[in-house]
Write a protein that holds these residues in place. Structure first.
Motif, short mmCIF file in Angstrom:
data_model
loop_
_atom_site.label_atom_id
_atom_site.label_comp_id
_atom_site.label_asym_id
_atom_site.label_seq_id
_atom_site.Cartn_x
_atom_site.Cartn_y
_atom_site.Cartn_z
N VAL A 5 0.86 -1.18 0.00
CA VAL A 5 0.00 0.00 0.00
C VAL A 5 0.89 1.23 0.00
N GLU A 6 0.74 2.04 -1.05
CA GLU A 6 1.54 3.25 -1.19
C GLU A 6 0.77 4.46 -0.68
N SER A 7 1.51 5.47 -0.28
CA SER A 7 0.92 6.74 0.11
C SER A 7 1.95 7.84 -0.08
N GLY A 8 1.48 9.07 -0.07
CA GLY A 8 2.39 10.20 -0.10
C GLY A 8 2.47 10.97 -1.40
N GLY A 9 1.77 10.51 -2.43
CA GLY A 9 1.80 11.26 -3.67
C GLY A 9 1.02 12.55 -3.57
N GLY A 10 1.08 13.35 -4.63
CA GLY A 10 0.34 14.59 -4.64
C GLY A 10 0.88 15.57 -5.66
N LEU A 11 0.46 16.81 -5.49
CA LEU A 11 0.85 17.90 -6.39
C LEU A 11 1.84 18.80 -5.67
N VAL A 12 2.95 19.10 -6.34
CA VAL A 12 3.98 19.94 -5.74
C VAL A 12 4.58 20.81 -6.83
N GLN A 13 5.07 21.95 -6.44
CA GLN A 13 5.74 22.84 -7.40
C GLN A 13 7.16 22.36 -7.65
N ALA A 14 7.68 22.72 -8.80
CA ALA A 14 9.06 22.38 -9.13
C ALA A 14 9.99 22.90 -8.05
N GLY A 15 10.96 22.06 -7.68
CA GLY A 15 11.87 22.40 -6.61
C GLY A 15 11.42 21.92 -5.25
N GLY A 16 10.20 21.46 -5.16
CA GLY A 16 9.66 20.99 -3.89
C GLY A 16 10.02 19.55 -3.60
N SER A 17 9.45 19.05 -2.51
CA SER A 17 9.77 17.70 -2.04
C SER A 17 8.50 16.93 -1.73
N LEU A 18 8.59 15.62 -1.85
CA LEU A 18 7.55 14.71 -1.42
C LEU A 18 8.22 13.45 -0.87
N ARG A 19 7.53 12.77 0.02
CA ARG A 19 8.01 11.48 0.50
C ARG A 19 6.93 10.43 0.28
N LEU A 20 7.28 9.42 -0.45
CA LEU A 20 6.38 8.30 -0.69
C LEU A 20 6.68 7.18 0.31
N SER A 21 5.61 6.49 0.69
CA SER A 21 5.75 5.35 1.59
C SER A 21 5.09 4.13 0.95
N ASN A 83 13.47 15.03 -3.52
CA ASN A 83 13.78 16.45 -3.38
C ASN A 83 14.07 17.06 -4.75
N SER A 84 14.05 18.37 -4.79
CA SER A 84 14.35 19.10 -6.04
C SER A 84 13.55 18.53 -7.20
N LEU A 85 12.27 18.36 -6.98
CA LEU A 85 11.42 17.74 -7.99
C LEU A 85 11.32 18.60 -9.24
N LYS A 86 11.23 17.93 -10.38
CA LYS A 86 11.15 18.58 -11.67
C LYS A 86 9.85 18.17 -12.36
N PRO A 87 9.36 18.97 -13.28
CA PRO A 87 8.13 18.57 -14.00
C PRO A 87 8.26 17.21 -14.67
N GLU A 88 9.45 16.86 -15.11
CA GLU A 88 9.65 15.56 -15.75
C GLU A 88 9.59 14.38 -14.78
N ASP A 89 9.49 14.67 -13.48
CA ASP A 89 9.29 13.60 -12.49
C ASP A 89 7.81 13.23 -12.37
N THR A 90 6.94 13.97 -13.04
CA THR A 90 5.52 13.68 -13.00
C THR A 90 5.24 12.29 -13.57
N ALA A 91 4.56 11.46 -12.77
CA ALA A 91 4.30 10.08 -13.17
C ALA A 91 3.46 9.40 -12.08
N VAL A 92 3.01 8.21 -12.41
CA VAL A 92 2.45 7.33 -11.39
C VAL A 92 3.60 6.51 -10.83
N TYR A 93 3.79 6.59 -9.53
CA TYR A 93 4.87 5.88 -8.87
C TYR A 93 4.30 4.62 -8.21
N SER A 94 4.93 3.50 -8.49
CA SER A 94 4.45 2.22 -7.97
C SER A 94 5.55 1.52 -7.20
#
Length: 115
Positions: A5-21, A83-94
Protein backbone atom coordinates in the motif's frame (compact mmCIF):
# COMPACT_ATOMS: atom_id res chain seq x y z
CA UNK A 1 1.32 -13.36 -0.70
CA UNK A 2 2.47 -9.83 -0.04
CA UNK A 3 0.27 -6.74 -0.18
CA UNK A 4 1.69 -3.29 -0.83
CA UNK A 5 0.00 0.00 0.00
CA UNK A 6 1.54 3.25 -1.19
CA UNK A 7 0.92 6.74 0.11
CA UNK A 8 2.39 10.20 -0.10
CA UNK A 9 1.80 11.26 -3.67
CA UNK A 10 0.34 14.59 -4.64
CA UNK A 11 0.85 17.90 -6.39
CA UNK A 12 3.98 19.94 -5.74
CA UNK A 13 5.74 22.84 -7.40
CA UNK A 14 9.06 22.38 -9.13
CA UNK A 15 11.87 22.40 -6.61
CA UNK A 16 9.66 20.99 -3.89
CA UNK A 17 9.77 17.70 -2.04
CA UNK A 18 7.55 14.71 -1.42
CA UNK A 19 8.01 11.48 0.50
CA UNK A 20 6.38 8.30 -0.69
CA UNK A 21 5.75 5.35 1.59
CA UNK A 22 5.09 1.72 0.73
CA UNK A 23 3.91 -0.55 3.51
CA UNK A 24 4.10 -4.29 3.02
CA UNK A 25 1.91 -6.84 4.74
CA UNK A 26 1.39 -10.57 4.49
CA UNK A 27 4.37 -12.86 3.99
CA UNK A 28 6.91 -10.10 4.55
CA UNK A 29 9.64 -12.51 5.62
CA UNK A 30 9.82 -13.60 1.98
CA UNK A 31 10.84 -10.15 0.74
CA UNK A 32 14.23 -9.91 -0.98
CA UNK A 33 14.04 -6.44 -2.46
CA UNK A 34 11.71 -3.47 -2.64
CA UNK A 35 11.74 -0.70 -5.14
CA UNK A 36 9.97 2.19 -6.79
CA UNK A 37 9.05 2.44 -10.44
CA UNK A 38 7.29 5.19 -12.32
CA UNK A 39 5.35 5.57 -15.52
CA UNK A 40 4.68 8.87 -17.17
CA UNK A 41 1.91 9.30 -19.75
CA UNK A 42 2.96 7.84 -23.08
CA UNK A 43 6.18 6.40 -21.69
CA UNK A 44 7.36 3.01 -20.53
CA UNK A 45 7.57 2.20 -16.86
CA UNK A 46 11.07 2.74 -15.52
CA UNK A 47 13.00 1.88 -12.39
CA UNK A 48 13.47 4.78 -10.00
CA UNK A 49 15.25 3.15 -7.06
CA UNK A 50 15.60 -0.26 -5.48
CA UNK A 51 16.91 -1.54 -2.16
CA UNK A 52 17.52 -5.16 -1.30
CA UNK A 53 17.76 -7.00 2.00
CA UNK A 54 21.51 -6.37 2.10
CA UNK A 55 20.81 -2.65 1.78
CA UNK A 56 22.37 -2.52 -1.66
CA UNK A 57 20.79 0.44 -3.45
CA UNK A 58 20.48 1.40 -7.08
CA UNK A 59 19.07 4.60 -8.57
CA UNK A 60 18.09 5.69 -12.02
CA UNK A 61 20.61 8.21 -13.32
CA UNK A 62 17.85 10.79 -13.66
CA UNK A 63 17.16 10.84 -9.91
CA UNK A 64 20.63 10.38 -8.43
CA UNK A 65 21.42 13.09 -5.91
CA UNK A 66 17.76 14.11 -5.63
CA UNK A 67 15.92 10.97 -4.47
CA UNK A 68 16.73 8.73 -1.53
CA UNK A 69 15.30 5.28 -0.92
CA UNK A 70 15.28 3.84 2.58
CA UNK A 71 13.56 1.09 4.51
CA UNK A 72 12.27 0.47 8.00
CA UNK A 73 12.40 -3.27 8.50
CA UNK A 74 10.44 -3.11 11.75
CA UNK A 75 7.54 -1.50 9.89
CA UNK A 76 8.04 -3.43 6.64
CA UNK A 77 7.99 -0.09 4.90
CA UNK A 78 10.12 1.45 2.19
CA UNK A 79 10.31 5.18 1.60
CA UNK A 80 11.24 7.37 -1.32
CA UNK A 81 12.30 10.87 -0.36
CA UNK A 82 12.10 13.05 -3.44
CA UNK A 83 13.78 16.45 -3.38
CA UNK A 84 14.35 19.10 -6.04
CA UNK A 85 11.42 17.74 -7.99
CA UNK A 86 11.15 18.58 -11.67
CA UNK A 87 8.13 18.57 -14.00
CA UNK A 88 9.65 15.56 -15.75
CA UNK A 89 9.29 13.60 -12.49
CA UNK A 90 5.52 13.68 -13.00
CA UNK A 91 4.30 10.08 -13.17
CA UNK A 92 2.45 7.33 -11.39
CA UNK A 93 4.87 5.88 -8.87
CA UNK A 94 4.45 2.22 -7.97
CA UNK A 95 6.06 0.11 -5.32
CA UNK A 96 7.31 -3.35 -6.28
CA UNK A 97 8.67 -6.15 -4.18
CA UNK A 98 10.57 -9.24 -5.21
CA UNK A 99 9.96 -12.14 -2.87
CA UNK A 100 10.58 -15.85 -2.70
CA UNK A 101 6.86 -16.22 -3.49
CA UNK A 102 6.86 -13.98 -6.53
CA UNK A 103 6.73 -10.33 -7.57
CA UNK A 104 4.07 -7.99 -6.22
CA UNK A 105 3.02 -4.44 -7.10
CA UNK A 106 1.21 -1.72 -5.25
CA UNK A 107 -1.67 0.21 -6.77
CA UNK A 108 0.41 3.27 -7.57
CA UNK A 109 0.30 6.87 -6.44
CA UNK A 110 0.24 9.96 -8.63
CA UNK A 111 3.02 12.51 -8.36
CA UNK A 112 2.50 15.74 -10.27
CA UNK A 113 5.16 18.45 -10.40
CA UNK A 114 4.04 21.81 -11.72
CA UNK A 115 6.42 24.24 -13.38
Amino acid sequence: QVQLVESGGGLVQAGGSLRLSCAASGSTSSINAMGWYRQAPGKQRELVAIINTGDSIRYANSVKGRFTISRDNAKNTVYLQMNSLKPEDTAVYSCRTVTTLGVYWGQGTQVTVSS
